[in-house]
Design an enzyme around this catalytic site. Structure first.
Site, mmCIF file in Angstrom:
data_model
loop_
_atom_site.group_PDB
_atom_site.id
_atom_site.type_symbol
_atom_site.label_atom_id
_atom_site.label_comp_id
_atom_site.label_asym_id
_atom_site.label_seq_id
_atom_site.Cartn_x
_atom_site.Cartn_y
_atom_site.Cartn_z
ATOM 1 N N GLU A 69 -3.396 7.749 -4.066
ATOM 2 C CA GLU A 69 -3.325 6.441 -3.412
ATOM 3 C C GLU A 69 -3.071 5.351 -4.447
ATOM 4 O OE1 GLU A 69 -6.973 4.543 -1.829
ATOM 5 O OE2 GLU A 69 -5.969 4.649 0.113
ATOM 6 N N TYR A 92 0.849 -1.197 0.000
ATOM 7 C CA TYR A 92 0.000 0.000 0.000
ATOM 8 C C TYR A 92 0.884 1.246 0.000
ATOM 9 C CZ TYR A 92 -3.229 3.608 1.551
ATOM 10 O OH TYR A 92 -3.976 4.762 1.634
#
Ligand code: ADP
Ligand code: MG
Length: 225
Positions: free
Chosen positions: A206, A118
């Site tokens: 993101e 992530y």
């Protein structure tokens, strides 16, 4: 910005971020042409809606069928899955029960995934710094990781005056346990992502997941901004 995954990736690519090749499609025919143009033998058919959690989502029309992101291995499957998604309503954790209609799909080359990580950049309003948030738990929502395993999150703040340096990027890469050429590949991705963040005046970028491929490349597999 309210843009689709494929648009966010196309923007990031302009700043040197590595992304898989892919084409947007609005019809079954366009999906088949996209897969043919990409070549290879593994493709991913990805619903483009303004919400995340597509992979684990379900279609209202076929609640026992596949999700909004499907790996396929033949042209026939490209067609049948494009047909199943286009015009159908995808319900994910983020859409609410009403779901969102899929009007376009993205046909992407299949990627040989070794690890899913992530990575995000966001503006910390308190310090007015860009903060990099990274975690070894790729594919999961960061809120869930923060609640259950906060020790798996790496945070690095960047002074807006000096901007990002190799030091910041390496700190993130080492925090994720990357080794060898993965480190330089991740540094390159982080540098490009930061430039995109600043030049596009984003408040959030993101990449979930950022993947390490079997060959050791580092690629943005999903992007939101
Ligand atoms: P979402 O976050 O909306 O569920 P993603 O784009 O993150 O959508 O895709 C979900 C999962 O599907 C990824 O975590 C990854 O495991 C897999 N996936 C997505 N794109 C590819 C690809 N090009 N090749 C192989 N697997 C993929
Ligand atoms: Mg994702």
């Amino acid at each position: 910005m309210n843009i689709h995954e494929y648009q966010a990736k196309s923007l990031l690519e302009r700043f040197g971020v590595a992304v898989p090749r892919g084409h947007v499609a609005f019809s079954i025919e366009e999906a088949a042409n996209a897969a043919r143009e990409l070549g290879g033998s593994v493709w991913v058919v990805k619903s483009q809606i303004h919400a995340g959690g597509r992979g684990a989502g379900k279609f209202k029309e076929d609640p026992n069928g596949g999700g909004g992101v499907r790996v396929v291995k033949s042209m026939e499957e490209v067609r049948t899955n494009a047909d199943a998604m286009l015009g159908a309503t995808l319900v994910t954790k983020q859409t609410g029960p009403a779901g969102k209609e899929v009007r376009r799909i993205y046909i992407e080359e299949g990627c040989d995934i070794d690890r899913e990580l992530y990575l995000a950049m966001l503006l910390d309003r308190n310090t007015s710094r860009v903060t990099i948030v990274a975690s070894t738990e790729g594919g999961k929502e960061i809120e869930e990781v923060a609640a259950k395993t906060p020790e798996k999150i790496v945070r690095v703040g960047i002074d807006p005056v000096t901007g990002i340096s190799g030091f910041h990027a390496r700190k993130v890469a080492f925090g994720l346990g990357l080794e060898g050429k993965q480190v330089s590949a991740a540094v390159r991705l982080l540098m490009g992502m930061y430039r995109a963040f600043i030049e596009l005046d984003a408040s959030l970028v993101e990449v979930n997941p950022m993947v390490i491929t079997g060959a050791g490349d580092v690629i943005a597999l999903d992007a939101k901004m």
